[in-house]
Design a protein around this motif. Structure first.
Motif, PDB file in Angstrom:
ATOM      1  N   GLU A   1       0.824  -1.209   0.000  1.00  0.00           N
ATOM      2  CA  GLU A   1       0.000   0.000   0.000  1.00  0.00           C
ATOM      3  C   GLU A   1       0.857   1.256   0.000  1.00  0.00           C
ATOM      4  OE1 GLU A   1      -3.927   1.714   2.373  1.00  0.00           O
ATOM      5  OE2 GLU A   1      -2.619   0.238   3.352  1.00  0.00           O
ATOM      6  N   GLU A   2       1.963   1.251   0.766  1.00  0.00           N
ATOM      7  CA  GLU A   2       2.857   2.409   0.796  1.00  0.00           C
ATOM      8  C   GLU A   2       3.417   2.721  -0.584  1.00  0.00           C
ATOM      9  OE1 GLU A   2       5.865   1.591   3.617  1.00  0.00           O
ATOM     10  OE2 GLU A   2       4.577   1.847   5.371  1.00  0.00           O
ATOM     11  N   THR A   3       3.679   1.675  -1.372  1.00  0.00           N
ATOM     12  CA  THR A   3       4.238   1.871  -2.706  1.00  0.00           C
ATOM     13  C   THR A   3       3.241   2.530  -3.641  1.00  0.00           C
ATOM     14  OG1 THR A   3       5.603  -0.100  -2.401  1.00  0.00           O
ATOM     15  CG2 THR A   3       5.341   0.693  -4.656  1.00  0.00           C
ATOM     16  N   LEU A   4       1.961   2.243  -3.464  1.00  0.00           N
ATOM     17  CA  LEU A   4       0.961   2.658  -4.459  1.00  0.00           C
ATOM     18  C   LEU A   4       0.062   3.799  -4.006  1.00  0.00           C
ATOM     19  CD1 LEU A   4      -0.218  -0.905  -5.589  1.00  0.00           C
ATOM     20  CD2 LEU A   4       1.390   0.596  -6.786  1.00  0.00           C
ATOM     21  N   GLU A   5       0.029   4.102  -2.704  1.00  0.00           N
ATOM     22  CA  GLU A   5      -1.006   4.988  -2.193  1.00  0.00           C
ATOM     23  C   GLU A   5      -0.931   6.410  -2.738  1.00  0.00           C
ATOM     24  OE1 GLU A   5      -0.645   5.061   2.008  1.00  0.00           O
ATOM     25  OE2 GLU A   5       1.442   5.763   2.015  1.00  0.00           O
ATOM     26  N   GLU A   6       0.225   6.868  -3.196  1.00  0.00           N
ATOM     27  CA  GLU A   6       0.322   8.217  -3.725  1.00  0.00           C
ATOM     28  C   GLU A   6      -0.244   8.331  -5.135  1.00  0.00           C
ATOM     29  OE1 GLU A   6       4.225   9.768  -3.443  1.00  0.00           O
ATOM     30  OE2 GLU A   6       4.350   9.589  -1.262  1.00  0.00           O
ATOM     31  N   MET A   7      -0.330   7.233  -5.850  1.00  0.00           N
ATOM     32  CA  MET A   7      -0.817   7.280  -7.229  1.00  0.00           C
ATOM     33  C   MET A   7      -2.182   6.627  -7.404  1.00  0.00           C
ATOM     34  SD  MET A   7       2.694   6.312  -9.275  1.00  0.00           S
ATOM     35  CE  MET A   7       2.940   4.815  -8.314  1.00  0.00           C
ATOM     36  N   PHE A   8      -2.574   5.744  -6.485  1.00  0.00           N
ATOM     37  CA  PHE A   8      -3.815   5.005  -6.648  1.00  0.00           C
ATOM     38  C   PHE A   8      -4.627   5.055  -5.360  1.00  0.00           C
ATOM     39  CE2 PHE A   8      -0.762   3.139  -9.539  1.00  0.00           C
ATOM     40  CZ  PHE A   8      -1.482   2.953 -10.709  1.00  0.00           C
ATOM     41  N   SER A   9      -5.898   4.815  -5.517  1.00  0.00           N
ATOM     42  CA  SER A   9      -6.777   4.640  -4.370  1.00  0.00           C
ATOM     43  C   SER A   9      -6.748   3.161  -3.996  1.00  0.00           C
ATOM     44  CB  SER A   9      -8.208   5.075  -4.734  1.00  0.00           C
ATOM     45  OG  SER A   9      -9.095   4.775  -3.681  1.00  0.00           O
ATOM     46  N   CYS A  10      -6.101   2.859  -2.880  1.00  0.00           N
ATOM     47  CA  CYS A  10      -5.854   1.464  -2.514  1.00  0.00           C
ATOM     48  C   CYS A  10      -6.818   1.002  -1.429  1.00  0.00           C
ATOM     49  CB  CYS A  10      -4.422   1.292  -2.009  1.00  0.00           C
ATOM     50  SG  CYS A  10      -3.175   1.710  -3.240  1.00  0.00           S
ATOM     51  N   SER A  11      -7.206  -0.257  -1.552  1.00  0.00           N
ATOM     52  CA  SER A  11      -8.055  -0.900  -0.555  1.00  0.00           C
ATOM     53  C   SER A  11      -7.413  -2.221  -0.157  1.00  0.00           C
ATOM     54  CB  SER A  11      -9.462  -1.143  -1.131  1.00  0.00           C
ATOM     55  OG  SER A  11     -10.233  -1.922  -0.236  1.00  0.00           O
ATOM     56  N   VAL A  12      -7.069  -2.357   1.126  1.00  0.00           N
ATOM     57  CA  VAL A  12      -6.403  -3.553   1.619  1.00  0.00           C
ATOM     58  C   VAL A  12      -7.315  -4.234   2.627  1.00  0.00           C
ATOM     59  CG1 VAL A  12      -4.404  -4.479   2.817  1.00  0.00           C
ATOM     60  CG2 VAL A  12      -4.131  -2.533   1.254  1.00  0.00           C
ATOM     61  N   GLU A  13      -7.553  -5.505   2.444  1.00  0.00           N
ATOM     62  CA  GLU A  13      -8.423  -6.275   3.332  1.00  0.00           C
ATOM     63  C   GLU A  13      -7.674  -7.508   3.825  1.00  0.00           C
ATOM     64  OE1 GLU A  13     -10.985  -6.932   5.713  1.00  0.00           O
ATOM     65  OE2 GLU A  13     -11.904  -5.537   4.264  1.00  0.00           O
ATOM     66  N   THR A  14      -7.375  -7.532   5.132  1.00  0.00           N
ATOM     67  CA  THR A  14      -6.642  -8.668   5.711  1.00  0.00           C
ATOM     68  C   THR A  14      -7.362  -9.270   6.911  1.00  0.00           C
ATOM     69  OG1 THR A  14      -5.335  -7.183   7.123  1.00  0.00           O
ATOM     70  CG2 THR A  14      -4.414  -7.735   4.965  1.00  0.00           C
ATOM     71  N   LYS A  15      -8.584  -8.813   7.185  1.00  0.00           N
ATOM     72  CA  LYS A  15      -9.272  -9.297   8.389  1.00  0.00           C
ATOM     73  C   LYS A  15      -9.607 -10.788   8.299  1.00  0.00           C
ATOM     74  CE  LYS A  15     -13.964  -8.108   6.876  1.00  0.00           C
ATOM     75  NZ  LYS A  15     -15.199  -7.372   7.221  1.00  0.00           N
ATOM     76  N   ASP A  16      -9.744 -11.306   7.069  1.00  0.00           N
ATOM     77  CA  ASP A  16     -10.041 -12.739   6.914  1.00  0.00           C
ATOM     78  C   ASP A  16      -8.788 -13.581   6.740  1.00  0.00           C
ATOM     79  OD1 ASP A  16     -12.792 -12.360   7.071  1.00  0.00           O
ATOM     80  OD2 ASP A  16     -12.952 -11.884   4.939  1.00  0.00           O
ATOM     81  N   CYS A  17      -7.622 -12.945   6.878  1.00  0.00           N
ATOM     82  CA  CYS A  17      -6.370 -13.714   6.799  1.00  0.00           C
ATOM     83  C   CYS A  17      -6.246 -14.564   8.055  1.00  0.00           C
ATOM     84  CB  CYS A  17      -5.175 -12.770   6.671  1.00  0.00           C
ATOM     85  SG  CYS A  17      -3.584 -13.633   6.609  1.00  0.00           S
TER      86      CYS A  17
ATOM     87  N   ARG B   1      -6.652  -8.324  -1.302  1.00  0.00           N
ATOM     88  CA  ARG B   1      -7.337  -9.104  -0.273  1.00  0.00           C
ATOM     89  C   ARG B   1      -6.498 -10.327   0.055  1.00  0.00           C
ATOM     90  NH1 ARG B   1     -12.627  -9.782   1.542  1.00  0.00           N
ATOM     91  NH2 ARG B   1     -13.138 -11.898   2.250  1.00  0.00           N
ATOM     92  N   ILE B   2      -6.336 -10.594   1.344  1.00  0.00           N
ATOM     93  CA  ILE B   2      -5.603 -11.777   1.804  1.00  0.00           C
ATOM     94  C   ILE B   2      -6.533 -12.569   2.703  1.00  0.00           C
ATOM     95  CG2 ILE B   2      -3.563 -12.652   2.984  1.00  0.00           C
ATOM     96  CD1 ILE B   2      -2.184 -10.009   2.404  1.00  0.00           C
ATOM     97  N   ASP B   3      -6.810 -13.806   2.289  1.00  0.00           N
ATOM     98  CA  ASP B   3      -7.683 -14.664   3.075  1.00  0.00           C
ATOM     99  C   ASP B   3      -7.268 -16.117   2.833  1.00  0.00           C
ATOM    100  OD1 ASP B   3      -8.591 -15.191   0.528  1.00  0.00           O
ATOM    101  OD2 ASP B   3     -10.482 -14.120   0.753  1.00  0.00           O
ATOM    102  N   SER B   4      -8.183 -17.022   3.045  1.00  0.00           N
ATOM    103  CA  SER B   4      -7.887 -18.438   2.806  1.00  0.00           C
ATOM    104  C   SER B   4      -8.904 -19.006   1.831  1.00  0.00           C
ATOM    105  CB  SER B   4      -7.911 -19.235   4.115  1.00  0.00           C
ATOM    106  OG  SER B   4      -9.202 -19.175   4.704  1.00  0.00           O
ATOM    107  N   MET B   5      -8.476 -20.006   1.068  1.00  0.00           N
ATOM    108  CA  MET B   5      -9.352 -20.722   0.149  1.00  0.00           C
ATOM    109  C   MET B   5      -9.123 -22.201   0.401  1.00  0.00           C
ATOM    110  SD  MET B   5      -9.718 -20.456  -4.018  1.00  0.00           S
ATOM    111  CE  MET B   5      -8.172 -21.311  -4.328  1.00  0.00           C
ATOM    112  N   GLY B   6     -10.133 -22.846   0.997  1.00  0.00           N
ATOM    113  CA  GLY B   6      -9.898 -24.211   1.429  1.00  0.00           C
ATOM    114  C   GLY B   6      -8.919 -24.205   2.589  1.00  0.00           C
ATOM    115  N   HIS B   7      -7.813 -24.927   2.430  1.00  0.00           N
ATOM    116  CA  HIS B   7      -6.775 -24.949   3.457  1.00  0.00           C
ATOM    117  C   HIS B   7      -5.526 -24.194   3.002  1.00  0.00           C
ATOM    118  CE1 HIS B   7      -8.983 -27.788   5.939  1.00  0.00           C
ATOM    119  NE2 HIS B   7      -9.218 -28.507   4.852  1.00  0.00           N
ATOM    120  N   ARG B   8      -5.674 -23.337   2.011  1.00  0.00           N
ATOM    121  CA  ARG B   8      -4.518 -22.625   1.467  1.00  0.00           C
ATOM    122  C   ARG B   8      -4.658 -21.117   1.660  1.00  0.00           C
ATOM    123  NH1 ARG B   8      -1.038 -25.552  -1.469  1.00  0.00           N
ATOM    124  NH2 ARG B   8      -1.654 -27.678  -2.026  1.00  0.00           N
TER     125      ARG B   8
END
Length: 350
Positions: A231-247, A283-290
């Protein structure tokens, strides 16, 4: 001599040649007897029919001539038959000479037919084995060279991302007349982190791509940190959305620099090809057991797929494959999706 040492087998080729010689000699002897008796019988019958009476001396002379001619014919027959039988082995030997010449000139597709069961057969098998071994070695050498070149391309490509970030940070700080001390420290820390990343990549390049796996106890925290760097790399040029609550909480053996390369390549792909008017989602989450990493962004209309050399995407694929995962990409309605799955999630140790 050691008891386990095997005795040398008897020479089959010499026995085979000797056998052919004896067969040829026996055949020639039979031919001589048959020819001599037949010619002598024909001569006697002829003189009797004609009423010619030969003296004892004339009869002995006639028999001597018949014997000499029969012997000469039998010798010629012996030589012709023996050379014919021997010629088969000589022709086989000539094929082996051609095989050795082909091996010497690196024509590795030449194969000698395996015939018989003697020393020449063993020699043909040995030449074929050497040819096959050389062919496999050359194939392996080509594969290793291609792998080395691919690794150099991928790591060189990945080095550009943190290097570009360092240049961007330094240019930004250089343009500010009076930057605040806190801001200076923040950007120095960012540049140091990117410099260490470049060092890790160059070390791996010099170390022929060896991995440095380490046990990660809090995988969720690591994912949050890497997502924050993304996000730090892109936030000045793009509108970033990061979702890690389901990680999920997980642990495992990972090369942190490889995981960081995944996020750097994702960010680099966004910088090059994404539409700046549309939001970028991670988005960072799980799919199955991965563990799953999912990125979505719009595609800039002026960009085409042909502009991408796919090095960054191939690098992500190889990293994911090492951890037993996979990468899937989708482009529809000017929206780019990339889904990355990594190794099966393990519960952290308590």
């Amino acid at each position: 001599m050691l008891s386990s040492e095997k005795k040398k087998p008897p020479k089959k080729l010499s026995r085979e040649i000797m056998g052919r010689l004896l067969i040829t000699a026996a055949t020639a002897l039979f031919f001589f007897g048959f020819l001599y008796l037949t010619a002598d019988s024909i001569a006697v019958t002829y003189y009797l029919e004609k009423g010619i009476v030969l003296t004892e001396g004339q009869l002995l002379t006639l028999q001597a001539w018949i014997r000499s001619i029969s012997l000469l014919t039998a010798v010629l027959f012996f030589l012709a038959l023996f050379l014919f039988l021997l010629g088969q082995k000589m022709a086989y030997l000539q094929e082996m000479i051609q095989g050795v010449e082909a091996l010497r000139t690196h024509r590795l597709d030449f194969v000698i037919p395996v015939e018989g069961d003697d020393e020449l057969t063993e020699l043909a098998e040995s030449i074929n084995f050497l040819s096959e071994t050389e062919r496999r070695l050359r194939q392996r050498e080509t594969e290793l060279q291609e792998k080395k070149e691919r690794l150099m391309r991928e790591l060189s490509h990945d080095i550009r991302t943190p290097l570009t970030a360092i240049l961007a940070y330094s240019d930004y700080m250089g343009q500010k007349e009076r930057p605040e001390q806190e801001e200076i420290q923040e950007y120095i820390a960012l540049m140091q982190r990117k410099a260490r990343q470049i060092k890790a990549l160059t070390d791996r390049l010099l170390d022929s791509g060896s991995r440095q796996l380490e046990c990660i106890e809090d995988g969720r925290l690591l994912m949050e940190q890497l997502a924050g760097e993304w996000e730090e790399t892109l936030e000045e040029m793009f509108s970033c959305s990061v979702e890690t609550k389901d990680c999920p909480q997980f642990s495992g053996m990972f090369d942190i620099q490889e995981l960081r390369r995944i996020f750097d390549n994702l960010a680099s792909n966004v910088e090059k090809y994404a539409d700046r008017e549309q939001p970028v989602e991670l988005r960072i989450d799980s799919m199955g057991h991965r563990l799953r990493i999912l990125q979505k962004n719009g595609i800039e209309k002026q960009r085409t797929a042909a502009e991408s050399n796919q090095i960054g995407l191939e690098s992500i694929r190889q990293i994911a494959a090492f951890y037993g995962g996979a990468v899937s990409v989708s482009m529809a309605e000017e929206v780019f999706w990339i889904q990355i799955t990594l190794s099966e999630i393990q519960e952290p140790h308590l």
